[in-house]
Design a protein around this motif. Structure first.
Motif, PDB file in Angstrom:
ATOM      1  N   GLN A 113       0.806  -1.218   0.000  1.00  0.00           N
ATOM      2  CA  GLN A 113       0.000   0.000   0.000  1.00  0.00           C
ATOM      3  C   GLN A 113       0.843   1.273   0.000  1.00  0.00           C
ATOM      4  O   GLN A 113       0.336   2.358  -0.288  1.00  0.00           O
ATOM      5  CB  GLN A 113      -0.972   0.018   1.183  1.00  0.00           C
ATOM      6  CG  GLN A 113      -0.324  -0.083   2.546  1.00  0.00           C
ATOM      7  CD  GLN A 113      -0.205  -1.519   3.024  1.00  0.00           C
ATOM      8  OE1 GLN A 113      -0.116  -2.446   2.225  1.00  0.00           O
ATOM      9  NE2 GLN A 113      -0.229  -1.708   4.325  1.00  0.00           N
ATOM     10  N   GLY A 139      -9.403   4.993   1.409  1.00  0.00           N
ATOM     11  CA  GLY A 139      -8.085   4.729   1.973  1.00  0.00           C
ATOM     12  C   GLY A 139      -7.717   3.262   1.834  1.00  0.00           C
ATOM     13  O   GLY A 139      -8.571   2.377   1.892  1.00  0.00           O
ATOM     14  N   TYR A 149       3.433   3.041  -4.892  1.00  0.00           N
ATOM     15  CA  TYR A 149       2.493   3.521  -5.890  1.00  0.00           C
ATOM     16  C   TYR A 149       2.671   2.825  -7.232  1.00  0.00           C
ATOM     17  O   TYR A 149       1.703   2.655  -7.981  1.00  0.00           O
ATOM     18  CB  TYR A 149       2.628   5.040  -6.032  1.00  0.00           C
ATOM     19  CG  TYR A 149       2.193   5.765  -4.777  1.00  0.00           C
ATOM     20  CD1 TYR A 149       0.839   6.001  -4.537  1.00  0.00           C
ATOM     21  CD2 TYR A 149       3.113   6.163  -3.816  1.00  0.00           C
ATOM     22  CE1 TYR A 149       0.414   6.640  -3.378  1.00  0.00           C
ATOM     23  CE2 TYR A 149       2.701   6.799  -2.645  1.00  0.00           C
ATOM     24  CZ  TYR A 149       1.359   7.039  -2.431  1.00  0.00           C
ATOM     25  OH  TYR A 149       0.942   7.652  -1.284  1.00  0.00           O
ATOM     26  N   ARG A 178      -4.766   6.330  -0.860  1.00  0.00           N
ATOM     27  CA  ARG A 178      -3.555   6.513  -0.073  1.00  0.00           C
ATOM     28  C   ARG A 178      -3.647   5.615   1.146  1.00  0.00           C
ATOM     29  O   ARG A 178      -4.749   5.191   1.535  1.00  0.00           O
ATOM     30  CB  ARG A 178      -3.385   7.970   0.344  1.00  0.00           C
ATOM     31  CG  ARG A 178      -4.317   8.406   1.457  1.00  0.00           C
ATOM     32  CD  ARG A 178      -4.143   9.872   1.809  1.00  0.00           C
ATOM     33  NE  ARG A 178      -4.661  10.164   3.142  1.00  0.00           N
ATOM     34  CZ  ARG A 178      -5.123  11.346   3.525  1.00  0.00           C
ATOM     35  NH1 ARG A 178      -5.156  12.356   2.660  1.00  0.00           N
ATOM     36  NH2 ARG A 178      -5.557  11.533   4.760  1.00  0.00           N
ATOM     37  N   TYR A 186       2.801   3.654   4.723  1.00  0.00           N
ATOM     38  CA  TYR A 186       3.771   4.206   3.783  1.00  0.00           C
ATOM     39  C   TYR A 186       5.080   3.418   3.785  1.00  0.00           C
ATOM     40  O   TYR A 186       5.836   3.457   2.815  1.00  0.00           O
ATOM     41  CB  TYR A 186       4.056   5.673   4.110  1.00  0.00           C
ATOM     42  CG  TYR A 186       2.907   6.593   3.796  1.00  0.00           C
ATOM     43  CD1 TYR A 186       2.703   7.068   2.508  1.00  0.00           C
ATOM     44  CD2 TYR A 186       2.004   6.982   4.785  1.00  0.00           C
ATOM     45  CE1 TYR A 186       1.642   7.915   2.206  1.00  0.00           C
ATOM     46  CE2 TYR A 186       0.940   7.830   4.500  1.00  0.00           C
ATOM     47  CZ  TYR A 186       0.764   8.292   3.214  1.00  0.00           C
ATOM     48  OH  TYR A 186      -0.290   9.118   2.917  1.00  0.00           O
TER      49      TYR A 186
END
Length: 481
Positions: free
Chosen positions: A208, A414, A211, A226, A233
């Motif tokens: 996740q 999300g 990208y 996102r 991240y």
């Protein structure tokens, strides 16, 4: 460096794997991409709800929900074959990406014992109210959420001699000339690093935070999604990719992920907005596009969030009026740190949202006209629906929006974690394309490809705990041999 076991990742799955392996006497090294202050992956930022009736028993619908969402248009002969003993499964069945019953049976059987085991290390559980006002299943939570679990286990690991190397990223598996896994290549603050180890446990999460991988597997609409929290991240899919490169079988649905409705204005962890079932959702054209309340919100929010992703610019708006205050404690279903957009009229609200004024007022007027008078019960699906012929219909909590002040929350989709990963067996061993274990390689947590289409809620942290413990125990045993 050398170690008995090297573990990639420091979330719940990596931490339970480390504790389990250390119990068995193994020397363990953990690699964690983040700094110490951010350690814990997604686990650190979540409430860590668990689909359990209590510490010892899974929820009544635990296995059935997985069975109902095991794959899409599955071959009936494959399903028939999976009903036999696992040893008799053919290679195409063992390596198939579907959610196989052998894995779920192990998951269910080991969930209670794993939580009881965690209690011996100081983790405590209770059935506290979460952010769902209406629920369709039972849940418990660790006191202090995922953060408390991460800090409890990581502190124990470091105090008992394990080496956690922070700001260090695994880059590839280290293989010997015979094609056996025998360590990890990594990159840390001092440069390239090689850790030789006969056993490797991949606990590095999904993709996740990557990208490029999202665009490759999920498609162009991934531009609008996102991670729901900071931990996501750090999850960039290297563990999955390095295993696929050495012949691992993929598992789960690579084209999908666990979707949560979040406020795009917020940078808070998991800024969810879960009150749209009491109002309506409109897109950038100020049009309704989905039934906001087909059933209890905990069972339907993911599918509705996916519909939001399909709207122009991947955004929608929850439209509410003052009657939301008839819902007891509705604010606990809104975790954004941003205030709702308020207005004294629908026209003013449309202007603040930069929506077409006439389109929004027409949409709300048509919806209000379709609402039927009846008893309203905010705490369970009440069957208060719109009249037949009005589309999209709303099956519960359909009340007119006509009592100012009006309010709105923007919502985007999300990505909590991705569904695609590695195929593993009930021992957490990563399987190759023929369904055979890749010697020395284990996959746990989000690295496991387990979900297909619909997430079985409140099972992700539990999955990490159960299979982390299994992997650590098995890896330590085989390392000694």
């Amino acid at each position: 460096m050398e170690s008995d076991i090297v573990i990639v990742g420091c979330g719940i799955s990596g931490l339970t794997a480390a504790v389990s392996a250390m119990e068995a006497g193994a020397n363990v090294t953990l690699l964690e991409r983040s700094c110490k202050e951010d350690r814990g992956g997604n686990t650190r930022w979540t409430e860590a709800t668990l689909r359990m009736k209590n510490v010892g028993e899974v929820a009544d619908d635990f296995e059935s929900h997985f069975a109902e969402n095991a794959g899409h248009h599955l071959d009936p002969e494959l399903i028939k074959a999976s009903g036999s003993s696992y040893e008799d499964w053919g290679s195409i069945v063992k390596a198939h990406p579907f959610t196989d019953p052998e894995l779920i049976s192990t998951f269910s059987d080991e969930a209670g014992p794993t939580l009881e085991w965690l209690q011996t290390y100081g983790v405590r559980f209770d059935s506290m109210p979460g952010y769902f006002i209406t629920t369709s299943t039972s849940r418990i939570v660790p006191l202090g959420g995922g953060l408390a679990v991460v800090e409890t286990l990581a502190d124990w690991i470091e105090k008992n001699g394990a080496n956690i190397r922070y700001e260090t990223t695994a880059t590839s598996l280290y293989m010997d000339e015979g094609g056996m896994v025998c360590g990890i290549k990594a990159r840390g603050p001092e440069g390239p690093l090689l850790i030789k180890a006969p056993k490797v446990i991949l606990a590095s999460g999904g993709f996740q935070g990557n990208y490029e991988m999202q665009a490759r597997y999920i498609g162009p609409r991934s531009r609008y999604i996102r991670p729901v929290a900071r931990g996501g991240y750090y999850d960039r899919g290297e563990g999955i990719e390095m295993a696929l490169k050495v012949g691992a079988a993929g598992g789960g649905d690579f084209t999908s992920f666990h979707a949560e409705p979040i406020d795009p204005r917020s940078g808070a962890p998991e800024p969810i907005v879960l009150v749209f079932n009491y109002g309506i959702l409109v897109n950038r054209q100020a049009k309704r596009f989905v039934d906001e309340a087909p059933a209890s919100v905990d069972a339907t929010y993911e599918a509705i969030t996916r519909e939001i992703l399909e709207q122009p610019q991947g955004i929608a708006y929850t439209i509410l009026d003052s009657k939301i205050n008839d819902v007891p404690n509705w604010q606990r279903s809104v975790r954004t740190d941003q205030q709702p957009i308020m207005a004294s009229s629908l026209e003013e609200l449309a202007e603040k949202l930069e929506l077409d004024v006439q389109a929004l007022t027409d949409t709300v007027e048509a919806y209000n006209t379709a609402c039927i008078e009846g008893p309203f019960d905010p705490l369970r699906p009440d069957g208060l629906r719109t009249e037949q012929g009005y589309l999209p219909s709303k099956r519960n909590w359909a009340r007119s929006i006509d009592s100012p002040p009006f309010m709105a929350y923007p919502i985007i989709c999300g990505n909590c974690f991705t569904f695609g990963g590695l195929k593993v067996n009930s021992k957490s061993e990563v399987l190759d394309g023929d369904g055979r274990p890749i010697q020395g390689l284990y996959g746990v947590g989000e690295v496991i490809g387990m979900y297909q289409g619909t997430y079985t809620g409140a099972t992700s942290v539990l999955r990490g705990s159960v299979f982390g413990r299994i992997a650590g125990r098995n890896a330590a045993s085989k390392s000694r041999r």
